[in-house]
Motif scaffolding. Structure first.
Motif, short mmCIF file in Angstrom:
data_model
loop_
_atom_site.label_atom_id
_atom_site.label_comp_id
_atom_site.label_asym_id
_atom_site.label_seq_id
_atom_site.Cartn_x
_atom_site.Cartn_y
_atom_site.Cartn_z
N LEU A 1 0.83 -1.20 0.00
CA LEU A 1 0.00 0.00 0.00
C LEU A 1 0.87 1.25 0.00
O LEU A 1 0.57 2.22 -0.72
CB LEU A 1 -0.92 0.00 1.22
CG LEU A 1 -1.82 1.24 1.38
CD1 LEU A 1 -2.74 1.40 0.17
CD2 LEU A 1 -2.61 1.16 2.68
N PHE A 2 1.93 1.23 0.78
CA PHE A 2 2.85 2.36 0.81
C PHE A 2 3.43 2.61 -0.57
O PHE A 2 3.54 3.76 -1.01
CB PHE A 2 3.97 2.10 1.82
CG PHE A 2 5.08 3.11 1.78
CD1 PHE A 2 4.97 4.31 2.48
CD2 PHE A 2 6.23 2.89 1.03
CE1 PHE A 2 5.99 5.25 2.44
CE2 PHE A 2 7.25 3.83 0.98
CZ PHE A 2 7.12 5.01 1.69
N VAL A 3 3.79 1.55 -1.25
CA VAL A 3 4.38 1.68 -2.59
C VAL A 3 3.38 2.27 -3.56
O VAL A 3 3.73 3.13 -4.39
CB VAL A 3 4.87 0.30 -3.10
CG1 VAL A 3 5.34 0.39 -4.54
CG2 VAL A 3 6.00 -0.21 -2.20
N ARG A 4 2.12 1.86 -3.47
CA ARG A 4 1.11 2.40 -4.38
C ARG A 4 0.89 3.90 -4.14
O ARG A 4 0.76 4.68 -5.09
CB ARG A 4 -0.20 1.63 -4.22
CG ARG A 4 -0.14 0.21 -4.79
CD ARG A 4 -1.52 -0.40 -4.91
NE ARG A 4 -2.14 -0.64 -3.61
CZ ARG A 4 -1.97 -1.75 -2.89
NH1 ARG A 4 -1.19 -2.73 -3.37
NH2 ARG A 4 -2.59 -1.90 -1.73
N ILE A 5 0.85 4.27 -2.86
CA ILE A 5 0.71 5.70 -2.53
C ILE A 5 1.93 6.47 -3.03
O ILE A 5 1.81 7.56 -3.60
CB ILE A 5 0.51 5.89 -1.02
CG1 ILE A 5 -0.81 5.26 -0.58
CG2 ILE A 5 0.56 7.37 -0.65
CD1 ILE A 5 -1.01 5.26 0.92
N ARG A 6 3.10 5.90 -2.81
CA ARG A 6 4.34 6.55 -3.26
C ARG A 6 4.32 6.75 -4.77
O ARG A 6 4.72 7.82 -5.27
CB ARG A 6 5.55 5.69 -2.88
CG ARG A 6 6.89 6.31 -3.23
CD ARG A 6 7.96 5.28 -3.37
NE ARG A 6 7.69 4.35 -4.47
CZ ARG A 6 8.53 3.43 -4.89
NH1 ARG A 6 9.68 3.27 -4.29
NH2 ARG A 6 8.20 2.65 -5.90
N ASN A 7 3.86 5.76 -5.52
CA ASN A 7 3.85 5.88 -6.97
C ASN A 7 2.91 6.99 -7.45
O ASN A 7 3.20 7.68 -8.43
CB ASN A 7 3.46 4.54 -7.60
CG ASN A 7 4.52 3.48 -7.42
OD1 ASN A 7 5.68 3.79 -7.16
ND2 ASN A 7 4.13 2.22 -7.53
#
Length: 297
Positions: A207-213
């Motif tokens: 989830l963190f990676v998706r928000i970061r992207n």
């Protein structure tokens, strides 16, 4: 006077690939247009802009010391102008190729001094006006967190670069030897994946990676409460809203939380690094020779 470049060229050549959201939304649009105006004037150098930004920051501190709301508003305005000028120095350096090692040092030192002086002025002025010792504690917290944030960032960058360099050094010859065993004419492969120390963190926190992207597509880095946002909330939002204590407490808690997240992220990276290094040291013995060796007689 040099030829004037287009605003689009200034953006493409001077905008950072990732930056703080405060900079992307509230500083870059103004700073890029001011750079468009002054870039042809060769006497406008990065070091002069850095010095001017610091002097404007001192003017901001002088306003903060007066403590009344009108002066706080002027101090907040000058602090933001100081930060705009501080962003312009790097853009001018990248655009005109006039950056220097000394300029990078000067920029860093003046930034930290500006925060310290403005913190003493803002909270010291409020203490003189109210005799509330809370403001003294807040001054110490702001100076400490600013110092910790930037020291932490420097050391984290050094540790990350060191881990990647050592993995690259260990992986490079091994990967090349493995490839040569199959294809003697092959070139050394790309080893970016092998030296990625954050792969485990990204796998664990999807989830963190998706928000970061999503943020990256807007040029915004995932560390959304960094030293920049911290300074802006303390020295602009707090004075403008006339909520200096509450804004500073919330901004300090958010900055501390994000720093703890970065520390945890670095800790997981070190575990990934240890695992990859342990695996790499076992590979040389498993590499098959490119051709059969002839036993000695």
């Amino acid at each position: 006077m040099a030829l004037r470049v287009t605003l689009g060229e200034i953006r493409s050549r001077t905008y950072k690939r990732r930056d703080a959201w405060w900079t992307v939304w509230l500083v870059d649009p103004l700073a890029s247009r001011l750079v468009w105006v002054v870039a042809p004037w060769r006497w406008v150098t990065p070091n002069r802009l850095t010095t001017l930004a610091f002097l404007v920051g001192l003017g901001s501190a002088a306003c903060f010391w007066q403590a009344s709301y009108g002066w706080l508003l002027l101090g907040a305005l000058l602090f933001h102008l100081s930060f705009v000028l501080d962003c312009m120095d790097g853009k001018i350096a990248r655009l005109n190729g006039t950056g220097s090692v000394f300029g990078a040092w000067l920029d860093y030192v003046f930034d930290r001094l500006r925060v310290a002086v403005c913190a003493v002025a803002l909270f010291g002025g409020q203490y003189v006006a109210t005799h509330n010792f809370t403001y003294i504690w807040l001054a110490g917290i702001v100076i400490f967190l600013d110092m910790f944030r930037y020291l932490n960032a420097l050391q984290m960058g050094k540790v990350k670069a060191d881990m990647k360099a050592k993995l690259d050094e260990a992986r490079g010859p091994i990967a090349f030897a493995e490839t040569i065993a199959v294809d003697p004419g092959a070139e050394a492969p790309d080893v970016d994946e092998a030296v990625d120390v954050y792969s485990d963190f990204r796998t664990r926190f999807g989830l963190f990676v998706r928000i970061r992207n999503v943020l990256i597509r807007q040029r915004i880095r995932a560390h959304v409460i960094s030293g920049i946002e911290f300074m802006m909330f303390v020295f602009i939002v707090g004075p403008v809203a006339n909520l200096i204590v509450g804004t500073t407490v919330v901004a300090s808690a958010l900055l501390a939380g994000f720093e703890l997240l970065l520390i945890y992220k670095l800790w997981t990276a070190t575990k990934t690094y240890d695992r990859k290094m342990a695996a790499l040291v076992k590979i040389p013995a498993q590499v098959t020779p490119a051709r059969d060796e002839v036993p000695a007689a």
